[in-house]
Scaffold this motif. Structure first.
Motif, mmCIF file in Angstrom:
data_model
loop_
_atom_site.group_PDB
_atom_site.id
_atom_site.type_symbol
_atom_site.label_atom_id
_atom_site.label_comp_id
_atom_site.label_asym_id
_atom_site.label_seq_id
_atom_site.Cartn_x
_atom_site.Cartn_y
_atom_site.Cartn_z
ATOM 1 N N ARG A 414 0.829 -1.219 0.000
ATOM 2 C CA ARG A 414 0.000 0.000 0.000
ATOM 3 C C ARG A 414 0.856 1.259 0.000
ATOM 4 O O ARG A 414 0.318 2.360 0.124
ATOM 5 C CB ARG A 414 -0.918 0.001 1.230
ATOM 6 C CG ARG A 414 -2.026 -1.031 1.148
ATOM 7 C CD ARG A 414 -3.216 -0.496 0.350
ATOM 8 N NE ARG A 414 -4.129 -1.564 -0.033
ATOM 9 C CZ ARG A 414 -5.221 -1.392 -0.775
ATOM 10 N NH1 ARG A 414 -5.538 -0.184 -1.220
ATOM 11 N NH2 ARG A 414 -5.979 -2.407 -1.097
ATOM 12 N N ASP A 415 2.177 1.099 -0.112
ATOM 13 C CA ASP A 415 3.055 2.275 0.017
ATOM 14 C C ASP A 415 3.945 2.483 -1.204
ATOM 15 O O ASP A 415 5.046 3.037 -1.091
ATOM 16 C CB ASP A 415 3.906 2.142 1.280
ATOM 17 C CG ASP A 415 4.863 0.946 1.208
ATOM 18 O OD1 ASP A 415 4.705 0.093 0.309
ATOM 19 O OD2 ASP A 415 5.779 0.871 2.055
ATOM 20 N N ILE A 416 3.461 2.063 -2.374
ATOM 21 C CA ILE A 416 4.265 2.265 -3.582
ATOM 22 C C ILE A 416 4.508 3.769 -3.777
ATOM 23 O O ILE A 416 3.601 4.581 -3.607
ATOM 24 C CB ILE A 416 3.542 1.649 -4.815
ATOM 25 C CG1 ILE A 416 3.339 0.136 -4.621
ATOM 26 C CG2 ILE A 416 4.312 1.933 -6.108
ATOM 27 C CD1 ILE A 416 4.576 -0.667 -4.309
ATOM 28 N N GLY A 417 5.739 4.111 -4.104
ATOM 29 C CA GLY A 417 6.080 5.519 -4.356
ATOM 30 C C GLY A 417 6.422 6.311 -3.112
ATOM 31 O O GLY A 417 6.579 7.530 -3.190
ATOM 32 N N TRP A 418 6.598 5.651 -1.950
ATOM 33 C CA TRP A 418 6.770 6.416 -0.697
ATOM 34 C C TRP A 418 7.994 7.320 -0.713
ATOM 35 O O TRP A 418 7.968 8.411 -0.160
ATOM 36 C CB TRP A 418 6.779 5.491 0.522
ATOM 37 C CG TRP A 418 7.951 4.563 0.634
ATOM 38 C CD1 TRP A 418 8.005 3.281 0.179
ATOM 39 C CD2 TRP A 418 9.234 4.831 1.226
ATOM 40 N NE1 TRP A 418 9.247 2.736 0.432
ATOM 41 C CE2 TRP A 418 10.016 3.670 1.079
ATOM 42 C CE3 TRP A 418 9.799 5.943 1.850
ATOM 43 C CZ2 TRP A 418 11.338 3.574 1.530
ATOM 44 C CZ3 TRP A 418 11.125 5.865 2.309
ATOM 45 C CH2 TRP A 418 11.873 4.687 2.149
ATOM 46 N N ARG A 419 9.073 6.856 -1.369
ATOM 47 C CA ARG A 419 10.287 7.688 -1.356
ATOM 48 C C ARG A 419 10.032 9.017 -2.063
ATOM 49 O O ARG A 419 10.442 10.072 -1.604
ATOM 50 C CB ARG A 419 11.452 6.960 -2.028
ATOM 51 C CG ARG A 419 12.064 5.880 -1.166
ATOM 52 C CD ARG A 419 13.403 5.425 -1.750
ATOM 53 N NE ARG A 419 13.923 4.272 -1.048
ATOM 54 C CZ ARG A 419 13.597 3.027 -1.328
ATOM 55 N NH1 ARG A 419 12.744 2.758 -2.301
ATOM 56 N NH2 ARG A 419 14.101 2.019 -0.638
ATOM 57 N N ALA A 420 9.340 8.948 -3.203
ATOM 58 C CA ALA A 420 9.065 10.178 -3.963
ATOM 59 C C ALA A 420 8.081 11.069 -3.198
ATOM 60 O O ALA A 420 8.222 12.284 -3.187
ATOM 61 C CB ALA A 420 8.507 9.834 -5.337
#
Ligand code: AMP
Ligand code: GLY
Length: 423
Positions: A414-420
């Motif tokens: 559920r946390d795809i893209g968290w770094r961006a």
């Protein structure tokens, strides 16, 4: 053009979807394909490593171009056989494919051609590998030498864990891939995936993305083939891209040609952006899965001319590809138990509904019963992809679609893209 596309994953569904939209296309046949691909092309049940049967199929359809998706087909020498039979091929020969099929080869290659990568030791037995740990600090990185579908790498926090990983890798868990292990330095930084095309001589960058290799939210759990991607990825500043091009991509293509194996196809550079600049984690001799899915969603140009140019040596006649000024994401739905022991056979409802123009669902490990019931048939099963003007919006669209798919037997991060999002 008649095109034979080899593979059956989400990557190949995305390639088929994009190729099917090409005005240059007459006929597209995929082998073995999957039920999702069957909606946009013909599928034939031939395995990706059944080289003689694939050559026969290329003859039968009078293929003008063969496009190789997965590394297993590269390692099986499919390109070599296609070229010998006179078929232009997007995908490297087995000799060039060693850049992925052997980590030990690739490490030596980096030494020979001056490519920045982690310090390493290649070990043939457990005692040597365990002794080699003394030359490194925690966390320890242990890799099975050969192809292990992205699952042959362990990042161990303690020496005991590292020793267990060495025993595991050499203990037959990865078959022949585990006959040697590579122990290497842990690289601290942010990970990224960059793609580059080569036609034997000319080189062209072909997009970037960021993947999430761990199975669970918060970068927890075992390494997988990839649980989700997004593109563009802010880790790829123009300076980073330029450094990857000059320090990794160009020396790699020049080096492999100098070693007698000119490269035709796409090279996937998995790298760590460290304080000392980008360093190679590994090469893959194919598009990433699920990186390919987000690249295809963003690619504004026809894909086919680029594939053809790589096969025929005419890449210098094409302009650089244009990617839409939009964000694309891919959320992987995997079967419970993935990556260790995915439970197959569970029923999936609602995967083929109309999610609107900005959402595309690619199939990976699915199968369909004669009555049309869709079932899980692999580890990574569906790829829910979406585009949007911002990353947040693309993610919202993708997760809204995920929530409309009724599959109790699967899970996703559920946390795809968290770094961006955190930047
Ligand atoms: P690979 O199969 O080589 O792509 O490795 C799988 C994952 O392990 C990578 O995506 C990284 O997250 C991690 N990894 C591999 N090698 C290293 C390294 N030398 N330092 C830090 N992390 C690594
Ligand atoms: N997503 C990483 C890979 O294709 O190996």
């Amino acid at each position: 053009m008649n095109i034979l596309l080899v593979g059956s994953g989400g990557r190949e569904h995305a390639l088929a979807w994009k190729i099917a939209a090409s005005p240059k296309l007459t006929r597209l046949v995929a082998a073995p394909g999957n039920p999702g691909m069957a909606q946009c092309c013909e599928v034939r049940n031939v395995a990706v490593t059944d080289v003689p049967a694939l050559v026969d199929l290329a003859r039968e359809i009078a293929a003008d171009l063969v496009v190789i998706g997965p590394e297993a087909a590269v390692a099986a020498g499919l390109a070599d056989a296609m070229l010998a039979a006179g078929f232009p091929c997007f995908g490297p020969t087995a000799a060039a494919g060693r850049l992925e099929s052997s980590k030990a080869f690739t490490k030596g290659f980096c030494d020979r051609h001056g490519l920045p990568t982690a310090r390493y030791r290649v070990c043939e037995d457990a005692a040597t590998a365990k002794a080699a740990l003394a030359e490194f600090e925690a966390p320890y990185v242990i890799k099975a030498d050969g192809l292990a579908a992205g699952k042959g790498v362990v990042v161990a926090q303690t020496r005991a864990e590292a020793e267990a990983a060495i025993d595991d890798a050499l203990g037959g868990r990865f078959g022949a891939a585990g006959s040697r292990v590579v122990v290497e330095e842990f690289l601290d930084g942010e990970i990224g995936s960059l793609f580059a095309l080569c036609d034997g001589r000319s080189v062209m960058l072909f997009g970037e993305a960021q993947d999430h290799k761990r199975a669970f939210d918060g970068e927890q759990g075992p390494n997988t083939g990839g649980m989700g991607t997004y593109s563009p990825a802010p880790v790829f500043t123009p300076e980073v891209i330029e450094a990857v091009r000059t320090r990794l991509v160009e020396p790699a293509f020049a080096g492999i040609a100098a070693e007698g194996a000119p490269y035709h196809g796409v090279l996937f550079v998995e790298l760590m952006v460290t304080r000392d600049g980008p360093k190679l984690i590994e090469f893959n001799v194919r598009f990433g899965d699920p990186e390919c899915q987000v690249l295809m969603l963003r690619l504004a140009d026809d894909l086919v001319p680029y594939l053809e140019a790589c096969a025929k040596g005419t890449l210098d006649q094409l302009p650089p590809p244009r990617f839409r000024d939009e964000h694309a994401v891919c959320v992987v739905l995997a079967a419970d138990g993935y990556p260790e022991s995915p439970v197959t056979g569970s029923i999936i409802r609602g995967a083929n509904q109309d999610f609107g123009e900005t959402v595309t669902v690619f199939h990976a490990g699915t199968k369909v019963d004669p009555d049309g019931t869709l079932r899980a048939a692999g580890g990574r099963v569906l790829n829910v992809c979406a585009r949007g003007p911002t990353l947040r919006e693309a993610l919202d669209r993708a997760y809204a679609a995920v929530d409309r798919i009724d599959w109790p037997g699967g899970f996703c991060r559920r946390d795809i893209g968290w770094r961006a999002l955190q930047r």
